[in-house]
Each structure stands twice: as C-alpha cells, then as structure tokens.
Design a protein around this motif. Structure first.
Motif: not given
Length: 497
Positions: A148-150, A152-162, A214-222
């Motif tokens: 919901a916010d970059p 946030d510690e936890y996501p709202e939803y997680v979709l995962h291929r098992r 990998n980084t603590l940016d709002a969008t982590p950087i590879s």
C-alpha cells in the motif's frame, strides 16, 4: 468450484472474490515479472536480440553463441556469497525459526534474488504443530507483492506460484498461493479462475511475507540490472577474439593477376599455381597474421571495467594473483568489502524483520517487538590465519573476551567461536599459573628432566597460558634423583622468601 476450510472458519473471500482479486493482480504481476525473466536470461549468459549480418552461416552463429558467458551471474554470486547470515542475537528464535527450517542453506536463494533482482522474499507461515513456524524462500520470478505504501514492512497481498512452471503448459496455469492479512489461499488453475481452493488462517493481522531488499530505496535497486551494457561489451570482445582465432591467426594469402581453376579450394597449407600465359604475370603474397595479444588485452580491459562497476575484485574474475602482498590484496578488495557492508545493512533489515515475524508467530511478544536483536554475519575477509592468530593474541591480553575475537578466524561460524571460547575459559580456570608450572615440572620429571624457571615459563607461554609474576617465585626442586624419584614428590617446587 469446491472450497475446503482447514480450520473450520469462514474465509474472507470465496472463489469468485478470489478470482476477481487474482485478475487484478495478474496484469501487474506480468508487468513485474517480464523484465525480471529477461534479466535472468542475461544472468544465465544467454544472448538476446543480438544483431547479425544478413546471410550469416552456421559457423558465425556458433562463434557468437560461444561468446556468451554468465559474467553477471558470477558477479551476483560473488556479492551474495559475502552476505551470509551466521547468527542472531536472540539464540532461542535463531534455533526455533532459522535453524529449524534449514535457513542456513536456504538463505542463499533469497540473497541472490535480492542482489540480482533488487528484492527477495521469505514466507513465515504457521507450522503444523502450533508451536513452530515454516520459513521458506519465495523466488522473485514467481512472487508478486503489493505494498500500500513503499515503506510498509508487510505487503497487502502476495501472489506466488507454488511450483515451477510446467513446460508445455500456458504461463498462468499451475498451483498458486495468495496470502493476505487474513490467511493463506492455496488453489490450482489460474489466478483469475481458481479451482480446488483451500484456506488457512495464519493468525496475524498482516501478510507474513517479508521482502529482503538489496537497497532501502522506495523501489529496491538491483546490483546487476544496470551492468548489462558493460556485460555485452565483454561478449563483443570475446566474439572478436573468437573470430580472430578462427580466421586471422594465420597469414591470409592473396593473388593478383593470373587465373586459378574455380574448382581448386584454397587451404591453410595449400600451394596455388597459375598456369598458362596469364601465369607469367601472376603475383602471390600473404597478409600478416592478426595480433591476438591485442584482442586479449582489449577483452581484459572490458572485464576490468566490469569488475569496477560491479565492485568485485578483478582477480576474482580473471583468476590472476601474482606475487600480491597481503596489503595489495586488501587494497584490491577494499571496494568489494565496502559494497558488502552496504548490502548487509539493507539485506540484514529484511532478515531481522523475518526473525521478528517468526517470533510473533511463536507467541514471543518481547522478541517480536525487539529492535535491538540483530543478525550476525559470517566473516569472509581474505585474512591469513597467521594474521588473525597474531591479532587475537594481542587483543586478548587487552580486552579479555575471546568469542568476538575467535569470530574473526577465517571459516569459523558463530558456534565454532563459542565452542573455542568455552574451551579456552575452561582451560584457564582448570589451573592457576603455579599449578600449571607444577604440572609442567611433573611431566618433565617423569622423563628424567628438571626444568628451570625460565624453561617452564617459556613452555607455558608457548602453550598460551601467559605465566608471568607468580612463576618468578618458583624454582626447581633441590636434591633427589629426577630420573627415579616419584613424580608427585621428586619435583615439587619450593618457594623462596
């Protein structure tokens, strides 16, 4: 579509609502995974959308295919291998959550994803017995998390291929899992048309999936994605070298004037002959062979440039360490270890959150709320054993605590350091310096030798006992036959006023 409840409660969503949510997530997940799949191909050393001249033959294509190597994967692994979690300050949570789930080895999957893709994922789910947790890595290529916010510690939803994608089946067909703040939905089919759905409550008020960034940016950087152009230059340099080896490593022949039978095929060791009247004016020669050393030097330059931008020491990539001193190696690896230090700060925050999440699921509220517990990292510095031994001996006389010093020994884990420190403390408390001196005297008396104070002190110091003042008042026993007297009486030291 059937619905099976694992805990007897009514799930927040039925199959229709879950399908509607899955349809919304599906489009965004595809947009997130597509560039990651492309990056993974580059990491694996595959060639994508490479330009080639028209009408190239199979030999040209073969050389181009052989020019690709997994340099990006090597750089990613070199960074990830320097970020190995080996301990946690809360030993109870460490044993019950981390060690119980084999995360000593499974962490590699998460760390590689974090370094390569910018973020890896760890699922922290309730165990089967109610007093345990399940910690598992979730591949970034098969996991889509909505925040919901970059920050946030936890996501709202997680979709995962098992399960890994089955070959020959549509991309979205498979076994899936969706996690939200209420529980865990497991189903088959596609995200927008779930079938055979089950629901399990996880007991948390958040989705217990932790992003390790990998980084603590709002969008982590590879650490790898923006190095692809540099990697492609290495591919170009390798291809040039391959072409020169195949076609230019020997003199190229030429002929001017005269005629040659069209049916004659020139070869490296062949001899051409122009017959007839035209042959009298024919001239032959050869171009010089290509200088392969220049091509090799150019390729090395590309690799060194790549080494600089990924902050991996060049001798890791080139395998060339010739008469380098310890100081030289330390200087060459300075950038690498600074990079590791930065990566550990951000990656460590993710692993610490995973440990606190596990503590909350285990009902350990104090450990879950703690902000002082930290992960501990394995020492990967290129120190020689003699350097570490000398440092430990010097620091031990000043500071006393042995465990942090033993952690610096190359290859030792936290458990190794704890065991060594415990053994050292037990050895210290077993005997006073005077008793140890007596023991040394007795051992040597048994073989027919009486030690002087200086000899006893030297042996004790070599053994690490550090005998000093008390030994100054100890002298060898006087009289008697050292070779025949009983050990317990023949060599008992006497003290002088």
């Amino acid at each position: 579509m059937s619905l099976i409840l694992l805990d007897g409660t009514t799930p927040p969503m039925d199959a229709a609502a879950l399908g509607a949510l899955g349809a919304d997530l599906k489009k965004d997940a595809q947009a997130t995974w597509a560039p990651l799949r492309t990056l993974q191909k580059h990491i694996d050393g595959q060639l994508l959308r490479t330009w080639m001249p028209e009408n190239v033959d199979a030999e040209y294509k073969d050389l181009l295919r052989k020019s690709a190597s997994p340099w990006l994967g090597f750089a990613r692994d070199a960074i990830a291998q320097g970020c190995i979690v080996s301990g946690y300050t809360n030993t109870d949570i460490w044993e019950r959550a981390w060690r119980a789930n084999g995360m000593d080895g499974r962490q590699d999957v998460v760390t590689r994803d974090a370094v390569g893709f910018g973020r890896g994922f760890v699922a922290v789910l309730p165990g089967s017995d109610g007093d345990s947790v399940v910690m598992r890595p979730m591949s970034a290529l098969d996991t889509y998390a909505v925040y919901a916010d970059p920050w946030d510690e936890y996501p709202e939803y997680v979709l995962h291929r098992r399960r890994p994608r089955a070959a020959g089946k549509p991309f979205w067909q498979g076994d899936w899992m969706l996690i939200d703040s209420e529980g865990i939905y497991r189903f088959k089919g596609t995200p927008d048309t779930p079938v055979e759905m089950t629901f399990e409550s996880h007991g948390m008020n958040f989705a217990p999936v932790v992003g390790v960034s990998n980084t603590l940016d709002a969008t982590p950087i590879s650490s790898i994605a923006d190095k692809v152009p540099v990697y492609k230059r290495i591919v170009d340099g390798t291809f040039t070298l391959q072409m020169l080896q195949r076609y230019g490593a020997f003199p190229q022949k030429w002929m001017a004037g005269g005629e040659v039978d069209p049916g004659v095929r020139s070869s490296v060791d062949g001899l051409l002959h122009a017959s007839g009247e035209a042959g009298e004016t024919a001239r032959f020669g050869a171009f010089p062979a290509a200088d392969l050393d220049k091509a090799v030097s150019a390729l090395d330059a590309h690799i060194k440039h790549f080494s600089a931008v990924v902050q991996v020491p060049p001798h890791y990539l080139l395998g060339a360490v010739v008469n380098m001193s310890a100081e030289g190696i330390a200087a060459a690896e300075a950038g690498y270890h600074r990079n590791l230090s930065a990566r550990k700060k951000s990656i460590g925050e993710g692993y610490e959150l995973a440990m606190r999440t596990a503590a909350a699921m285990l009902g350990e509220s104090a450990a879950a709320a703690s902000t002082t517990d930290q992960v501990e990292w394995e020492n990967v510095s290129s120190w020689s054993l003699s350097q570490v031994s000398d440092f430990v001996q010097k620091m031990e006389t000043i500071t006393g605590p042995l465990e942090p010093l033993f952690r610096m020994v190359p290859g030792w884990t936290k458990k190794d350091a704890e065991d060594a420190a415990k053994a050292a403390r037990e050895m210290r408390s077993a005997s006073s310096p005077g008793e140890l001196a007596n023991l040394i005297q007795s051992i040597y008396l048994g073989v027919g030798k009486v030690l002087s104070s200086e000899e006893a002190r030297e042996i004790a110091n070599r053994a690490g006992a550090g005998l000093r003042g008390e030994l100054e008042q100890i002298t060898p026993a006087s009289g008697g036959d050292a070779g025949t007297a009983p050990v317990e009486t023949a060599g008992q030291p006497t003290t002088t006023p």
